[in-house]
Every structure is written in structure tokens, then in C-alpha cells.
Design a protein around this motif. Structure first.
Motif, PDB file in Angstrom:
ATOM      1  N   TRP A 140       0.907  -1.165  -0.232  1.00 58.32           N
ATOM      2  CA  TRP A 140       0.081   0.027   0.113  1.00 58.32           C
ATOM      3  C   TRP A 140       1.084   1.190   0.032  1.00 58.32           C
ATOM      4  O   TRP A 140       1.738   1.556   1.014  1.00 58.32           O
ATOM      5  CB  TRP A 140      -0.991  -0.288   1.158  1.00 58.32           C
ATOM      6  N   ILE A 141       1.049   1.888  -1.017  1.00 59.24           N
ATOM      7  CA  ILE A 141       2.038   2.910  -1.270  1.00 59.24           C
ATOM      8  C   ILE A 141       1.297   4.177  -0.739  1.00 59.24           C
ATOM      9  O   ILE A 141       0.111   4.750  -0.880  1.00 59.24           O
ATOM     10  CB  ILE A 141       2.232   3.208  -2.804  1.00 59.24           C
ATOM     11  N   LEU A 142       2.289   4.921   0.117  1.00 60.48           N
ATOM     12  CA  LEU A 142       1.705   6.198   0.681  1.00 60.48           C
ATOM     13  C   LEU A 142       2.915   7.345   0.049  1.00 60.48           C
ATOM     14  O   LEU A 142       3.944   6.976   0.147  1.00 60.48           O
ATOM     15  CB  LEU A 142       1.816   6.230   2.107  1.00 60.48           C
ATOM     16  N   CYS A 143       2.459   8.477  -0.274  1.00 63.11           N
ATOM     17  CA  CYS A 143       3.288   9.357  -0.737  1.00 63.11           C
ATOM     18  C   CYS A 143       2.742  10.722  -0.047  1.00 63.11           C
ATOM     19  O   CYS A 143       2.264  11.823  -0.674  1.00 63.11           O
ATOM     20  CB  CYS A 143       2.838   9.708  -2.409  1.00 63.11           C
ATOM     21  N   PRO A 144       3.282  10.745   1.047  1.00 63.75           N
ATOM     22  CA  PRO A 144       2.966  12.087   1.719  1.00 63.75           C
ATOM     23  C   PRO A 144       4.056  13.299   1.392  1.00 63.75           C
ATOM     24  O   PRO A 144       4.996  13.062   0.981  1.00 63.75           O
ATOM     25  CB  PRO A 144       3.368  11.737   3.345  1.00 63.75           C
ATOM     26  N   GLY A 145       3.295  14.422   1.470  1.00 62.67           N
ATOM     27  CA  GLY A 145       4.067  15.615   0.994  1.00 62.67           C
ATOM     28  C   GLY A 145       4.843  16.116   2.013  1.00 62.67           C
ATOM     29  O   GLY A 145       4.774  15.707   3.160  1.00 62.67           O
ATOM     30  N   MET A 170       6.955   6.413  -0.695  1.00 62.42           N
ATOM     31  CA  MET A 170       7.790   6.807  -1.966  1.00 62.42           C
ATOM     32  C   MET A 170       7.416   8.080  -2.675  1.00 62.42           C
ATOM     33  O   MET A 170       6.099   8.278  -2.199  1.00 62.42           O
ATOM     34  CB  MET A 170       8.112   5.683  -2.851  1.00 62.42           C
ATOM     35  N   PRO A 171       8.103   9.045  -3.288  1.00 58.58           N
ATOM     36  CA  PRO A 171       7.513  10.080  -3.947  1.00 58.58           C
ATOM     37  C   PRO A 171       6.592   9.704  -4.905  1.00 58.58           C
ATOM     38  O   PRO A 171       6.373   8.804  -5.483  1.00 58.58           O
ATOM     39  CB  PRO A 171       8.849  10.947  -4.463  1.00 58.58           C
ATOM     40  N   PRO A 172       5.501  10.760  -5.510  1.00 58.87           N
ATOM     41  CA  PRO A 172       4.564  10.761  -6.156  1.00 58.87           C
ATOM     42  C   PRO A 172       5.152  10.038  -7.838  1.00 58.87           C
ATOM     43  O   PRO A 172       4.609   8.920  -8.329  1.00 58.87           O
ATOM     44  CB  PRO A 172       3.800  11.594  -6.572  1.00 58.87           C
ATOM     45  N   GLY A 173       6.071  10.673  -7.848  1.00 56.75           N
ATOM     46  CA  GLY A 173       6.777  10.363  -9.367  1.00 56.75           C
ATOM     47  C   GLY A 173       7.555   8.946  -9.492  1.00 56.75           C
ATOM     48  O   GLY A 173       7.303   8.161 -10.334  1.00 56.75           O
ATOM     49  N   ALA A 174       8.139   8.517  -8.403  1.00 57.60           N
ATOM     50  CA  ALA A 174       8.667   7.416  -8.279  1.00 57.60           C
ATOM     51  C   ALA A 174       7.506   6.069  -8.116  1.00 57.60           C
ATOM     52  O   ALA A 174       7.362   5.376  -8.732  1.00 57.60           O
ATOM     53  CB  ALA A 174       9.470   7.121  -6.935  1.00 57.60           C
ATOM     54  N   HIS A 175       6.376   6.701  -7.487  1.00 58.35           N
ATOM     55  CA  HIS A 175       5.047   5.671  -7.545  1.00 58.35           C
ATOM     56  C   HIS A 175       4.698   5.480  -8.878  1.00 58.35           C
ATOM     57  O   HIS A 175       4.290   4.349  -9.548  1.00 58.35           O
ATOM     58  CB  HIS A 175       4.154   6.172  -6.551  1.00 58.35           C
ATOM     59  N   ASP A 176       4.620   6.651  -9.883  1.00 57.76           N
ATOM     60  CA  ASP A 176       3.766   6.609 -11.018  1.00 57.76           C
ATOM     61  C   ASP A 176       4.675   5.624 -12.118  1.00 57.76           C
ATOM     62  O   ASP A 176       4.383   4.968 -12.763  1.00 57.76           O
ATOM     63  CB  ASP A 176       3.542   7.826 -11.648  1.00 57.76           C
ATOM     64  N   ALA A 234       0.000   8.964 -18.192  1.00 65.48           N
ATOM     65  CA  ALA A 234       0.300   9.158 -19.589  1.00 65.48           C
ATOM     66  C   ALA A 234       1.718   8.839 -20.068  1.00 65.48           C
ATOM     67  O   ALA A 234       2.099   7.887 -20.789  1.00 65.48           O
ATOM     68  CB  ALA A 234      -0.428  10.152 -20.674  1.00 65.48           C
ATOM     69  N   PRO A 235       2.446  10.015 -19.384  1.00 64.30           N
ATOM     70  CA  PRO A 235       4.031   9.781 -20.195  1.00 64.30           C
ATOM     71  C   PRO A 235       4.693   8.622 -19.748  1.00 64.30           C
ATOM     72  O   PRO A 235       5.377   7.907 -20.580  1.00 64.30           O
ATOM     73  CB  PRO A 235       4.717  10.999 -19.439  1.00 64.30           C
ATOM     74  N   ALA A 236       4.682   8.332 -18.371  1.00 70.81           N
ATOM     75  CA  ALA A 236       5.382   6.747 -17.922  1.00 70.81           C
ATOM     76  C   ALA A 236       4.747   5.779 -18.679  1.00 70.81           C
ATOM     77  O   ALA A 236       5.527   4.996 -19.238  1.00 70.81           O
ATOM     78  CB  ALA A 236       5.184   6.825 -16.574  1.00 70.81           C
ATOM     79  N   VAL A 237       3.344   5.617 -18.939  1.00 73.94           N
ATOM     80  CA  VAL A 237       3.019   4.463 -19.834  1.00 73.94           C
ATOM     81  C   VAL A 237       3.250   4.538 -21.043  1.00 73.94           C
ATOM     82  O   VAL A 237       3.587   3.461 -21.719  1.00 73.94           O
ATOM     83  CB  VAL A 237       1.245   4.317 -19.428  1.00 73.94           C
ATOM     84  N   ALA A 238       3.094   5.638 -21.601  1.00 70.65           N
ATOM     85  CA  ALA A 238       3.520   5.693 -23.069  1.00 70.65           C
ATOM     86  C   ALA A 238       4.959   5.321 -23.436  1.00 70.65           C
ATOM     87  O   ALA A 238       5.106   4.696 -24.421  1.00 70.65           O
ATOM     88  CB  ALA A 238       3.149   7.194 -23.536  1.00 70.65           C
TER      89      ALA A 238
END
Lengths: 298, 298
Positions: A140-145, A170-176, A234-238
Motif C-alpha cells: 500500500w503505497i503512501l506518498c506524503p507531501g 515513496m514520492p509520487p513520481g517514483a510511484h507512477d 500517460a507519459p510513463a505508460v507511453a
């Protein structure tokens, strides 16, 4: 976690994830209030014993869980905060970076918001399939600011623990990027493979083995939800799909040029594929998850 | 099948398929003689009770099964026919068109040769994994040429029946297109997906669900055999990979252009994927094969 512990949680969104976590919380003795952007969706969850309907004027809950598809999270979060529904907020969407940016732009109080993503093992979709075991042993990933107070994080971590899941921060970008690699790209590649079968004769399809069926069976069934998820990552998936497409095109070209001997490109991809397979099967999760579904759902 | 029935079969190639079918035949009371281009491979199969070694001067068997990888089939067939080892011949290679053409060019007696392909449900590879249940309920494709006498076809059909498989007859080209669609392309797409994981951090891999592991686990492990198979079905496999690559590239482009709303290309592929999935899961074979492995092996 020296805080007194969760006593009340409001869950907004009575789909598979929302209902399942509400069931976990209710069983743990937490007072659960249920709401949904579609008011008709609340009664089935109440009927399952997941909680009681959120009534006007209810005191703020210790935690509000926004369990809607990605495109609805920010509006629902904003309105819930405007109504003062809780002391801390989280969500369960499969994408995190864009939602965080939207929440900031929309003017949400992001200090009280701990973005989350339960990566369920999957299974049948829809609220009727909700069950409290959905999160057991899963990440369960958490991305607290950076400015979130520890008590808000602790409230969400208690939610994770009560659901039997394992929190990863983890940071949101790393999660994505991570979910693009292990969830979204594989799902889309499986769908692209399935698409090739749409116009294949039934007698040819009948020759397929169980592995192809397993691969194709696990593709997402909720097109609207998946369109929503994918456009939010979109960018990561693309990029992931472009890498797979380039490898396939290179291998096709090698096969067309190769004649009787296997070309370097074909052999190279086979070997790299085996390295990737070995890495995946040796990774920690492979000892914990035997489920046949690849993706988390919201 | 009014013929008297098989009494003796020579199996050349003591790998997974050769040893498994030899075990089936031995259990059915057929006299099985075993050989292999690598003489050291015979003893393990004999030790498993699959038959006895082929001795010089043995009378012609009712049927000779060439159970080698694709690139060895024609040489082995030619030599076996030159030695008069049998009254009819078949093989078990995963590709049929190019082998047939090579057999004609090489001067094999193609009137006595009924090309075959048992599409096993798969499983662990290598001769040690041989077991007589490998073919149970699975398709076994036969591609008899126009001038093959019915008794040769009947001998091979009896082999199929004794192995518990279901014979399907089709031209070599149709076979190769079919296996490209349901076996070879899916295998390579899964390998291309696995290849993306080769350099992914273990903590990201640990987030993967069981579905991705299942997809990747079923990729071919024998690189040399697969290079051999693929190069013998290169045009059909290359075309299949090019179609998947084009769909992935189109979807990636749609995601990059699409902004917040899901573009037509993404939605279209999702829907076509669901059509393909439905077609596959509704095809006859899906009710018979629950195995997690997609491909036949030689």
C-alpha cells in the motif's frame, strides 16, 4: 504510533476498494460512515455491513478516504475538506503525481492529505466483489507531501495496518513510474495481445493453451476506469509501451532478415527477457503473491 | 481406422516430447525403439521405461517419430528413410511449412511422411519432465500432403489417439499462421515485457502482482530451441509482432496527445482487446485447458 488510534473513518466511494476497506475497518471496531458521488451506491455497501450512511452534520472523522476513480479524487477531496468532514484525508487512486498537482492547483489543503494506493492482488471487479481480505499482505503505497503532519501519516498508516497491507513510502513520481512498469504497461501489452485475437477464427483460438488464456483473462475489464487511470499516468505508460514496441519491432526485423540463423536481435531479446523473468521471480513479492491478477484497482 | 494397428514405433529424439509419447506408447503395449542424434540422451529415456535402444538391423517399425528441434527434422527424416527404419514417418516440430519445403528439396520421400505437431499444454521443459499425460485432451495438428496414403495417416492418427490427444488436420501454412497467433507471438510479447524488467530495481519488482509473474513465468526458457522455432516461422511471427508493436505505438501516441480525455486510439484498443479476450475465453479450448503454459514444445 503513540496516537490514540482511529475511531471514525468516512469512506467516500463505495466501489470495490472503498467497500473492502470499509469492511476491514468495521470489523476492527471503527465507526465507518459511507458516502458516494452516486448516492445509489451507498445502500449496497451498507447492506454488506460496511458502515452507515454519512449524515449531514456528522462530526469530523479521524480520517476521510476518497475511494473514487482518479479523475474524481480532487473534486471530492476539495468538497470534503470544504465541508470539514475529517481531520486527515487520503485516497486510493492508482496514480499519484498528477492528482497531487491537481490538488495543489485546485486549492485543496494538501497538508492534511496523504495520497495512498493500495496495490490489491486484484480479482473480480465491482463493489459486489468487495471483501476485507483484498489487501492482505499487499503493498500500500503512501506518498506524503513534505509538510504533512506526522499524525495525518500515522492515521493513514493505521488504516493500512488494519487492512492487513504493508505500507511503502515513496514520492509520487517514483510511484507512477513503478506502477507504469509493473501494472499499467503489462496490462496494456496484454490488451494489445488480446486485440490481435478479436478477428481470429474460433477454430484457431481453440488451439490456444492455458497460458495465453491466463494472460488475456487478467486484462482490465473496466474500460472507463482504465482510460481514466492511463490518462493520469500517460507519459510513463507511453514510454513503457514505446519500449516494448521498439523491442518487438527490432525482433521482427531480425526475424525478417535472419534467414536460417537466429539474428543477434532475436537472441539478445530472448536472453534479456530471461534476465527480466529471473529478476521478477526472484523479487521479494513473488514469494508472497500467488494471485493471477496483475493490477491494483480503485 | 480398420488397419490392424500400431505394433512398433521408433522414436528419434528423447527430449520432452519424444520421451513423453514413447511412455504413452509403451504403456499401450507398443514396442518402442529409442534413438537420438545425441546417443547419450537415449539412456535416461530407457531408464524411465520409455522403450529400448534402437539396434542396428532392427526390422522397419510401423511408424517412425522424428522428435527433434525443427532444424534437425529434415536431416533426421532423410537418414531414417535412407536406412529404411519405418513404414511411415511423422515429426513433432512446432513449425510445418518450411520443414515440408526443406523435406521436398532434400529428397525425402514425402509420400510416407505425415507432418505433425502436438500442442502440449506445456509445463517444465527438458526430458526429465517427460510424462505420458502431456498430450491429454490437447490438439495435435496433422498436415498430410496430397499424395500420402491413407494407411500412413491412419498410423499417425493412432499415435495421436494413444497419446490421448485430439487430431486436427490443416495445411502447413494455416498451421504456421495459427501457431504464430496463439503461441509464438504471445510468447515473444511476454518475453519483450519481461525484458523491460531486466534492469528494474528489485523494490519496484516486488510491487508486481501475481498476474505479471504468471505472464512472465510462462515465457520459453530454452533460448536455443526457441530461436530455432522462430526462425522457421519467421514471416508469420514477424507480422504478428509488427501488429502488436503498431498497436502499442498507436496507443502510446494517443496517450501522449490525449491530455485529460482518453483519446480514441486508447479507447479503441481497450475495446478491441476486450473483444479478443471474450473471443478467446469463449473458444472451445478454454473449457478444456486450464494449464498455465501457453505453448507446445518439441
Amino acid at each position: 504510533m503513540s496516537r490514540p488510534g482511529l475511531r471514525s473513518v468516512t469512506v467516500i466511494g463505495c466501489g470495490l476498494i472503498g467497500t473492502s476497506l470499509a469492511l476491514c475497518l468495521t470489523r476492527a471496531g471503527i465507526a465507518v460512515l459511507l458516502a458516494d458521488p452516486d448516492p445509489g451506491a451507498v445502500a449496497p455497501a451498507v447492506g454488506r455491513g460496511a458502515g452507515v450512511p454519512l449524515a449531514p452534520g456528522a462530526p469530523p472523522a479521524d480520517l476521510v478516504v476518497v475511494a473514487t476513480p482518479p479523475s474524481a479524487v480532487v473534486d471530492v477531496l476539495y468538497e470534503a475538506q470544504a465541508r470539514g468532514l475529517g481531520r486527515a484525508y487520503t485516497d486510493v487512486a492508482e496514480v499519484k503525481g498528477l492528482i497531487w498537482e491537481e490538488a495543489v492547483l485546485r486549492g485543496c489543503d494538501v497538508r492534511g492529505y496523504v495520497p495512498g494506493h493500495p496495490m490489491t492482488a486484484g480479482g473480480p471487479s465491482g463493489p459486489a466483489a468487495a471483501e476485507p481480505g483484498l489487501f492482505a499482505g499487499r503493498p500500500w503505497i503512501l506518498c506524503p507531501g513534505p509538510s504533512v503532519p506526522p499524525e495525518a501519516v500515522a492515521a493513514v498508516e493505521e488504516l493500512v495496518t488494519l487492512c492487513g497491507a504493508v505500507a511503502h513510502t515513496m514520492p509520487p513520481g517514483a510511484h507512477d513510474e513503478a506502477v507504469a512498469t509493473v501494472c499499467h504497461t503489462p496490462m496494456l501489452v496484454a490488451l494489445a495481445l488480446a486485440a490481435q485475437l478479436a478477428d481470429t477464427a474460433p477454430d484457431v483460438l481453440a488451439l490456444a493453451g492455458g497460458g495465453l488464456r491466463d494472460t488475456v483473462r487478467t486484462t482490465a475489464s473496466d474500460t472507463r476506469l482504465w482510460s481514466d487511470v492511463l490518462t493520469h499516468n500517460a507519459p510513463a505508460v507511453a514510454a513503457g509501451m514505446e519500449r516494448v514496441a521498439a523491442d518487438l519491432a527490432l525482433m521482427a526485423s531480425g526475424l525478417r532478415d535472419g534467414g536460417d540463423i537466429c539474428s543477434v536481435s532475436v537472441g539478445g531479446l530472448l536472453l534479456r527477457g530471461h534476465r527480466g523473468r529471473a529478476a521478477l521471480l526472484e523479487s521479494a513479492g513473488s514469494r508472497n503473491t500467488g494471485d493471477a491478477r496483475p493490477r491494483a484497482r480503485v
